[in-house]
Write a protein that holds these residues in place. Structure first.
Motif, PDB file in Angstrom:
ATOM      1  N   GLN A  16       0.787  -1.190   0.019  1.00 51.32           N
ATOM      2  CA  GLN A  16       0.210  -0.225   0.361  1.00 51.32           C
ATOM      3  C   GLN A  16       0.937   1.429   0.270  1.00 51.32           C
ATOM      4  N   SER A  18       0.393   4.771   1.135  1.00 49.39           N
ATOM      5  CA  SER A  18      -0.353   5.573   1.370  1.00 49.39           C
ATOM      6  C   SER A  18      -1.181   5.270   2.987  1.00 49.39           C
ATOM      7  N   LEU A  57       1.304   1.335  -3.575  1.00 48.01           N
ATOM      8  CA  LEU A  57      -0.534   0.803  -5.042  1.00 48.01           C
ATOM      9  C   LEU A  57      -1.744   1.403  -3.975  1.00 48.01           C
ATOM     10  N   ARG A  58      -2.377   2.214  -4.279  1.00 50.80           N
ATOM     11  CA  ARG A  58      -3.851   1.681  -3.326  1.00 50.80           C
ATOM     12  C   ARG A  58      -4.257   0.620  -3.331  1.00 50.80           C
ATOM     13  N   ASP A  59      -4.338   0.313  -1.833  1.00 47.20           N
ATOM     14  CA  ASP A  59      -5.283  -1.102  -1.732  1.00 47.20           C
ATOM     15  C   ASP A  59      -5.874  -1.958  -1.919  1.00 47.20           C
ATOM     16  N   ASP A  60      -7.262  -1.535  -2.715  1.00 46.98           N
ATOM     17  CA  ASP A  60      -7.940  -1.883  -3.227  1.00 46.98           C
ATOM     18  C   ASP A  60      -7.906  -2.032  -4.458  1.00 46.98           C
ATOM     19  N   GLY A  77      -4.816  -6.282   2.996  1.00 43.77           N
ATOM     20  CA  GLY A  77      -5.651  -6.578   4.191  1.00 43.77           C
ATOM     21  C   GLY A  77      -6.809  -8.216   3.820  1.00 43.77           C
ATOM     22  N   ASN A  79      -9.636  -8.272   4.083  1.00 48.05           N
ATOM     23  CA  ASN A  79     -11.606  -8.126   3.178  1.00 48.05           C
ATOM     24  C   ASN A  79     -10.880  -7.084   1.783  1.00 48.05           C
ATOM     25  N   GLU A  80     -10.000  -6.658   1.292  1.00 44.95           N
ATOM     26  CA  GLU A  80     -10.137  -6.607  -0.379  1.00 44.95           C
ATOM     27  C   GLU A  80      -9.773  -7.497  -1.164  1.00 44.95           C
ATOM     28  N   GLY A  97      -2.775  -4.688  10.387  1.00 46.44           N
ATOM     29  CA  GLY A  97      -4.156  -4.833   9.961  1.00 46.44           C
ATOM     30  C   GLY A  97      -5.048  -5.033  10.769  1.00 46.44           C
ATOM     31  N   ASN A  98      -5.347  -5.886  11.271  1.00 46.49           N
ATOM     32  CA  ASN A  98      -6.845  -6.029  12.181  1.00 46.49           C
ATOM     33  C   ASN A  98      -7.634  -5.381  12.012  1.00 46.49           C
ATOM     34  N   CYS A  99      -8.426  -6.493  11.993  1.00 49.31           N
ATOM     35  CA  CYS A  99      -9.674  -5.481  11.787  1.00 49.31           C
ATOM     36  C   CYS A  99     -11.313  -6.573  11.290  1.00 49.31           C
ATOM     37  N   TYR A 126     -18.180  -2.771   0.851  1.00 49.55           N
ATOM     38  CA  TYR A 126     -17.805  -4.200   0.229  1.00 49.55           C
ATOM     39  C   TYR A 126     -18.815  -5.382  -0.075  1.00 49.55           C
ATOM     40  N   LEU A 165     -15.519  -1.019   7.756  1.00 49.91           N
ATOM     41  CA  LEU A 165     -14.709  -2.401   8.763  1.00 49.91           C
ATOM     42  C   LEU A 165     -14.490  -1.386  10.264  1.00 49.91           C
ATOM     43  N   SER A 167     -12.627  -1.607  13.666  1.00 53.28           N
ATOM     44  CA  SER A 167     -10.887  -1.634  15.090  1.00 53.28           C
ATOM     45  C   SER A 167     -11.671  -1.254  15.866  1.00 53.28           C
ATOM     46  N   SER A 186     -11.141  -9.412   9.529  1.00 51.21           N
ATOM     47  CA  SER A 186      -9.647  -9.080   8.657  1.00 51.21           C
ATOM     48  C   SER A 186      -7.980  -8.812   8.890  1.00 51.21           C
TER      49      SER A 186
HETATM   50  P1  ATP Z   1      -6.069   3.268  -0.048  1.00 47.11           P
HETATM   51  O1  ATP Z   1      -5.713   4.911  -0.532  1.00 47.11           O
HETATM   52  O2  ATP Z   1      -4.902   2.260   0.108  1.00 47.11           O
HETATM   53  O3  ATP Z   1      -6.826   2.640  -0.862  1.00 47.11           O
HETATM   54  P2  ATP Z   1      -7.908   3.435   2.308  1.00 47.11           P
HETATM   55  O4  ATP Z   1      -8.372   4.727   2.735  1.00 47.11           O
HETATM   56  O5  ATP Z   1      -8.748   2.608   1.504  1.00 47.11           O
HETATM   57  O6  ATP Z   1      -6.423   3.698   1.684  1.00 47.11           O
HETATM   58  P3  ATP Z   1      -6.915   2.711   4.840  1.00 47.11           P
HETATM   59  O7  ATP Z   1      -7.535   3.258   5.433  1.00 47.11           O
HETATM   60  O8  ATP Z   1      -5.673   2.937   5.102  1.00 47.11           O
HETATM   61  O9  ATP Z   1      -7.456   2.318   2.819  1.00 47.11           O
HETATM   62  O10 ATP Z   1      -6.464   1.334   5.497  1.00 47.11           O
HETATM   63  C1  ATP Z   1      -6.127   0.073   4.327  1.00 47.11           C
HETATM   64  C2  ATP Z   1      -6.102  -1.128   5.257  1.00 47.11           C
HETATM   65  O11 ATP Z   1      -5.568  -1.498   6.389  1.00 47.11           O
HETATM   66  C3  ATP Z   1      -7.764  -1.542   5.302  1.00 47.11           C
HETATM   67  O12 ATP Z   1      -8.264  -2.448   3.796  1.00 47.11           O
HETATM   68  C4  ATP Z   1      -7.840  -3.106   6.571  1.00 47.11           C
HETATM   69  O13 ATP Z   1      -7.779  -4.161   5.810  1.00 47.11           O
HETATM   70  C5  ATP Z   1      -7.108  -2.613   7.101  1.00 47.11           C
HETATM   71  N1  ATP Z   1      -7.665  -2.029   8.525  1.00 47.11           N
HETATM   72  C6  ATP Z   1      -7.165  -1.806   9.959  1.00 47.11           C
HETATM   73  N2  ATP Z   1      -8.388  -1.271  11.157  1.00 47.11           N
HETATM   74  C7  ATP Z   1      -9.268  -0.735   9.553  1.00 47.11           C
HETATM   75  C8  ATP Z   1     -10.592   0.200  10.042  1.00 47.11           C
HETATM   76  N3  ATP Z   1     -10.553   0.556  11.460  1.00 47.11           N
HETATM   77  N4  ATP Z   1     -10.490   0.678   9.187  1.00 47.11           N
HETATM   78  C9  ATP Z   1     -10.445   0.694   7.645  1.00 47.11           C
HETATM   79  N5  ATP Z   1      -9.827   0.188   7.482  1.00 47.11           N
HETATM   80  C10 ATP Z   1      -8.821  -0.923   8.698  1.00 47.11           C
END
Ligand code: ATP
Ligand code: ZN
Length: 293
Positions: A16, A18, A57-60, A77, A79-80, A97-99, A126, A165, A167, A186
């Motif tokens: 990921q 950022s 990359l973006r995590d998605d 994650g 989840n993705e 990254g547990n959630c 989701y 999501l 946590s 996750s």
């Molecule tokens: P990107 O710009 O990469 O798409 P994003 O905003 O979708 O970023 P983040 O909020 O950084 O993603 O979350 C990345 C991952 O962190 C989630 O997909 C999930 O696996 C994990 N995670 C852990 N705790 C949480 C939470 N409370 N909320 C969201 N994601 C969480």
């Protein structure tokens, strides 16, 4: 994009760029001896001492990049991975990254059972996992797909409940929502493409996994040292069941020894008092950087 025959040896790993997973992932990579810097400005980062390049990359997007073989490995994650229903192999669960993906509704609700959601509107980022969850329970819901700030949709009367999501639960609390059911637990996973890789890359992945396992084992373990009278050794061994063959070193003080061993982190506080009672003193616990068993 499908890659047919893979003859390269350089491993490409998606992480990921950022977000919540970035620091733990780069810490892990540094922790297993992969050297790189200044990754924030680039999309692609070459590492100095391992035949690895990182794609930020973006995590998605990570599950698809790995599925399509643009990257060989990815840190992302569960989840993705499962939302995208990606055709990849999960190599390791990494316990950060547990959630959980949970269904939550405004605090004053009359929901007792999953079936009480019949006909309700649920907002989520989701949709695949949420739909699967309700289908499994034989419940029909209306899904509204929203990419961010899902938690405010009940206040805006866009939805009756959300699937999002969680946590700590702080965000739900702040928005007057109650967590009711869990759709998915996750954590960050290390995933590998299911496309065929060159033997060179496969070898590199095996090396990579040995290092990751060593890093994870070290994170769970502590190096423990204590002093004890020589005649207490067997009593002390009984207190620490995991201690197979501790190192025992005589001390300058007669009839005293130092006992060194590695124990699971979770056991330390449980056994400490018993050890003291059995005659141990100067008990020290140290973190371990890496260990190969
Ligand atoms: P990107 O710009 O990469 O798409 P994003 O905003 O979708 O970023 P983040 O909020 O950084 O993603 O979350 C990345 C991952 O962190 C989630 O997909 C999930 O696996 C994990 N995670 C852990 N705790 C949480 C939470 N409370 N909320 C969201 N994601 C969480
Ligand atoms: Zn994302």
């Amino acid at each position: 994009m499908n890659r047919s025959k893979d003859s390269s040896t350089s491993l490409r790993i998606a992480i990921q760029k950022s977000g919540r997973l970035t620091e733990k992932t780069t810490d892990l990579l540094h922790g297993i001896g992969i050297d790189f810097d200044n990754y924030k400005r680039n999309l692609m980062v070459k590492t100095r001492n391992f035949d690895v390049e990182l794609l930020l990359l973006r995590d998605d997007d990570i599950p698809e990049y790995v599925q399509d073989g643009i990257c060989d490995l990815g840190f992302v994650g569960a989840n993705e991975v499962f939302e995208k229903d990606a055709d990849v192999t999960v190599l390791r669960g990494l316990n950060y990254g547990n959630c959980r993906l949970s269904i939550a509704a405004p605090k004053k609700n009359s929901i007792q059972n999953v079936s009480d959601f019949e006909g309700k509107t649920i907002a989520t980022s989701y949709p695949f996992l949420t739909k699967k969850y309700f289908n499994r329970h034989g419940i029909k819901v209306n899904l509204v797909e929203i990419s961010g700030a899902v938690e405010i949709t009940p206040q805006l009367e866009v939805a009756d409940a959300i699937s999002d999501l969680v946590s700590t639960g702080g965000t739900l609390q702040a928005n007057g929502l109650e967590e009711l059911f869990t759709v998915l637990e996750s954590e960050t996973k290390l995933i590998q493409t299911n496309l065929e890789l060159s033997p060179g890359k496969q070898k590199l992945i095996e090396k990579f996994l040995v290092r990751i396992d060593g890093y994870q084992q070290a994170a769970k373990s502590r190096y423990m040292m204590m002093n004890a009278p020589e005649d207490k050794i067997s009593a002390i061994k009984e207190i620490i069941p995991s201690m197979k063959s501790p190192t025992i070193v005589p001390l300058a003080e007669s009839d005293m020894v130092a006992i060194h061993t590695v124990i699971p982190y979770t056991q330390f506080w449980n056994v400490m008092e018993d050890l003291k009672e059995a005659g141990a003193s100067d008990i020290v616990m140290l973190p371990i950087e890496s260990m190969i068993i």
